[in-house]
Design a protein around this motif. Structure first.
Motif, PDB file in Angstrom:
ATOM      1  N   MET A   1       0.859  -1.202   0.000  1.00 44.15           N
ATOM      2  CA  MET A   1       0.000   0.000   0.000  1.00 44.15           C
ATOM      3  C   MET A   1       0.889   1.245   0.000  1.00 44.15           C
ATOM      4  SD  MET A   1      -2.894   1.106   2.800  1.00 44.15           S
ATOM      5  CE  MET A   1      -3.740  -0.462   2.686  1.00 44.15           C
ATOM      6  N   ASP A   2       0.659   2.148  -0.949  1.00 41.98           N
ATOM      7  CA  ASP A   2       1.487   3.350  -1.013  1.00 41.98           C
ATOM      8  C   ASP A   2       1.058   4.361   0.049  1.00 41.98           C
ATOM      9  OD1 ASP A   2      -0.757   4.707  -1.976  1.00 41.98           O
ATOM     10  OD2 ASP A   2      -0.155   4.545  -4.067  1.00 41.98           O
ATOM     11  N   THR A   3       1.857   5.422   0.170  1.00 46.13           N
ATOM     12  CA  THR A   3       1.644   6.399   1.244  1.00 46.13           C
ATOM     13  C   THR A   3       0.274   7.060   1.144  1.00 46.13           C
ATOM     14  OG1 THR A   3       4.018   6.839   1.348  1.00 46.13           O
ATOM     15  CG2 THR A   3       2.565   8.469   2.350  1.00 46.13           C
ATOM     16  N   LYS A   4      -0.142   7.404  -0.057  1.00 40.51           N
ATOM     17  CA  LYS A   4      -1.440   8.066  -0.223  1.00 40.51           C
ATOM     18  C   LYS A   4      -2.580   7.182   0.264  1.00 40.51           C
ATOM     19  CE  LYS A   4      -4.138  10.689  -3.574  1.00 40.51           C
ATOM     20  NZ  LYS A   4      -4.172  11.268  -4.942  1.00 40.51           N
ATOM     21  N   GLU A   5      -2.522   5.889  -0.073  1.00 42.24           N
ATOM     22  CA  GLU A   5      -3.561   4.961   0.377  1.00 42.24           C
ATOM     23  C   GLU A   5      -3.510   4.782   1.889  1.00 42.24           C
ATOM     24  OE1 GLU A   5      -6.105   3.582  -1.249  1.00 42.24           O
ATOM     25  OE2 GLU A   5      -5.483   4.850  -2.920  1.00 42.24           O
ATOM     26  N   ARG A   6      -2.306   4.752   2.439  1.00 43.03           N
ATOM     27  CA  ARG A   6      -2.163   4.618   3.893  1.00 43.03           C
ATOM     28  C   ARG A   6      -2.742   5.840   4.610  1.00 43.03           C
ATOM     29  NH1 ARG A   6       3.374   4.594   5.432  1.00 43.03           N
ATOM     30  NH2 ARG A   6       2.607   4.209   7.538  1.00 43.03           N
ATOM     31  N   ILE A   7      -2.550   7.010   4.020  1.00 43.48           N
ATOM     32  CA  ILE A   7      -3.121   8.235   4.608  1.00 43.48           C
ATOM     33  C   ILE A   7      -4.643   8.136   4.645  1.00 43.48           C
ATOM     34  CG2 ILE A   7      -3.492  10.716   4.241  1.00 43.48           C
ATOM     35  CD1 ILE A   7      -0.619  10.797   3.048  1.00 43.48           C
ATOM     36  N   LEU A   8      -5.237   7.732   3.529  1.00 51.66           N
ATOM     37  CA  LEU A   8      -6.698   7.624   3.460  1.00 51.66           C
ATOM     38  C   LEU A   8      -7.222   6.577   4.443  1.00 51.66           C
ATOM     39  CD1 LEU A   8      -7.122   7.842  -0.412  1.00 51.66           C
ATOM     40  CD2 LEU A   8      -7.802   9.584   1.263  1.00 51.66           C
ATOM     41  N   LYS A   9      -6.551   5.439   4.517  1.00 45.40           N
ATOM     42  CA  LYS A   9      -6.966   4.369   5.420  1.00 45.40           C
ATOM     43  C   LYS A   9      -6.872   4.824   6.882  1.00 45.40           C
ATOM     44  CE  LYS A   9      -5.948  -0.488   6.558  1.00 45.40           C
ATOM     45  NZ  LYS A   9      -5.665  -0.316   7.988  1.00 45.40           N
ATOM     46  N   THR A  10      -5.753   5.446   7.227  1.00 40.32           N
ATOM     47  CA  THR A  10      -5.553   5.910   8.606  1.00 40.32           C
ATOM     48  C   THR A  10      -6.540   7.011   8.955  1.00 40.32           C
ATOM     49  OG1 THR A  10      -3.197   5.385   8.447  1.00 40.32           O
ATOM     50  CG2 THR A  10      -3.863   6.839  10.235  1.00 40.32           C
ATOM     51  N   ALA A  11      -6.731   7.946   8.028  1.00 38.97           N
ATOM     52  CA  ALA A  11      -7.664   9.047   8.267  1.00 38.97           C
ATOM     53  C   ALA A  11      -9.070   8.520   8.517  1.00 38.97           C
ATOM     54  CB  ALA A  11      -7.661  10.006   7.082  1.00 38.97           C
ATOM     55  N   MET A  12      -9.502   7.560   7.710  1.00 36.67           N
ATOM     56  CA  MET A  12     -10.856   7.044   7.885  1.00 36.67           C
ATOM     57  C   MET A  12     -11.001   6.348   9.238  1.00 36.67           C
ATOM     58  SD  MET A  12     -13.427   5.256   5.224  1.00 36.67           S
ATOM     59  CE  MET A  12     -12.619   3.696   4.922  1.00 36.67           C
ATOM     60  N   GLU A  13      -9.998   5.605   9.637  1.00 36.08           N
ATOM     61  CA  GLU A  13     -10.055   4.939  10.944  1.00 36.08           C
ATOM     62  C   GLU A  13     -10.159   5.962  12.065  1.00 36.08           C
ATOM     63  OE1 GLU A  13      -6.488   2.631  10.909  1.00 36.08           O
ATOM     64  OE2 GLU A  13      -7.355   1.017   9.669  1.00 36.08           O
ATOM     65  N   LEU A  14      -9.359   7.017  11.990  1.00 37.64           N
ATOM     66  CA  LEU A  14      -9.378   8.049  13.031  1.00 37.64           C
ATOM     67  C   LEU A  14     -10.678   8.852  13.000  1.00 37.64           C
ATOM     68  CD1 LEU A  14      -5.689   9.336  12.793  1.00 37.64           C
ATOM     69  CD2 LEU A  14      -6.700   7.951  14.626  1.00 37.64           C
ATOM     70  N   TYR A  15     -11.158   9.198  11.807  1.00 41.37           N
ATOM     71  CA  TYR A  15     -12.417   9.928  11.688  1.00 41.37           C
ATOM     72  C   TYR A  15     -13.568   9.087  12.244  1.00 41.37           C
ATOM     73  CZ  TYR A  15     -10.178  13.254   8.456  1.00 41.37           C
ATOM     74  OH  TYR A  15      -9.365  14.215   7.889  1.00 41.37           O
ATOM     75  N   ASN A  16     -13.579   7.803  11.914  1.00 43.75           N
ATOM     76  CA  ASN A  16     -14.650   6.921  12.407  1.00 43.75           C
ATOM     77  C   ASN A  16     -14.628   6.812  13.925  1.00 43.75           C
ATOM     78  OD1 ASN A  16     -15.906   6.281   9.978  1.00 43.75           O
ATOM     79  ND2 ASN A  16     -14.638   4.489   9.609  1.00 43.75           N
ATOM     80  N   ASP A  17     -13.436   6.795  14.487  1.00 47.01           N
ATOM     81  CA  ASP A  17     -13.308   6.621  15.939  1.00 47.01           C
ATOM     82  C   ASP A  17     -13.516   7.919  16.717  1.00 47.01           C
ATOM     83  OD1 ASP A  17     -12.808   3.928  15.676  1.00 47.01           O
ATOM     84  OD2 ASP A  17     -10.623   4.141  15.797  1.00 47.01           O
ATOM     85  N   GLN A  18     -13.047   9.040  16.139  1.00 49.10           N
ATOM     86  CA  GLN A  18     -12.996  10.276  16.933  1.00 49.10           C
ATOM     87  C   GLN A  18     -13.675  11.481  16.294  1.00 49.10           C
ATOM     88  OE1 GLN A  18      -9.019  10.964  18.652  1.00 49.10           O
ATOM     89  NE2 GLN A  18      -8.452   8.920  17.980  1.00 49.10           N
TER      90      GLN A  18
END
Length: 202
Positions: A1-18
């Protein structure tokens, strides 16, 4: 997974949680272990991240609608499977629905796109309802204005069931999806033919 995809994945996890207002680009970068500069190379600001995730949600929904509209024939079991898929998708992107009014005010392009999307979806739903009538799922005597009202109900329940869940039952994961997809499916009950109902209770 490239950096851009990792950013989107991480952002969605954090947005969903917080939530979207608690999480900044600094939080996303820290969670990933990258610099803020590296993140901003891919996304200038968090609104771009949110907009990209919203666009992906729209594309995934388009695929579900296209799949059901392109079937030569359909039965109630198929309809319910599409409902389940839709609710799984909404739960995956739940931060968008939980904060949608605020997001649409913050990012006008999303508000504009949502309005255009609802106009397109309305036509798509009417086409699907005609298919339901032809395939013996929906009664043929339903007035046009009643089907129009059903479309509005679909938007309301689809867009705000996650908020209702947060304020009341607070179900998580598959329990939330199963409970609310059942409630959503129940809206169709008054429109079903006797044969469709009999298949539903088998």
């Amino acid at each position: 997974m490239d950096t851009k995809e990792r950013i989107l994945k991480t952002a969605m996890e954090l947005y969903n949680d917080q939530g979207v207002y608690t999480i900044t680009s600094r939080h996303i970068a820290a969670e990933m272990g990258i610099s803020g500069g590296n993140l901003h190379y891919h996304f200038k600001h968090t609104d771009e991240i949110i907009k990209t995730l919203y666009e992906r949600l729209s594309v995934d929904f388009d695929a579900i609608i296209l799949a059901i509209a392109s079937l030569p024939g359909i039965d109630l079991t198929t309809v319910m499977s599409f409902v389940d898929r839709s609710f799984e998708l909404m739960y995956k992107y739940r931060f968008i629905f939980l904060h949608f009014v605020e997001i649409s005010m913050r990012i006008p392009a999303i508000k504009k796109d949502y309005y255009q999307l609802t106009q397109r979806r309305e036509k798509e739903f009417l086409t699907i309802f005609e298919k339901f009538k032809a395939d013996g799922i929906f009664r043929k005597d339903i007035p046009a204005e009643v089907l129009q009202a059903l479309i509005t109900q679909i938007f309301i329940v689809g867009d705000f069931w996650l908020s209702n869940n947060e304020l009341t039952l607070k179900l998580r994961g598959s329990k939330a999806i199963a409970h609310y997809s059942h409630i959503f499916s129940s809206m169709f009950y008054p429109y079903l033919t006797a044969s469709a109902l009999s298949g539903l209770h088998k």
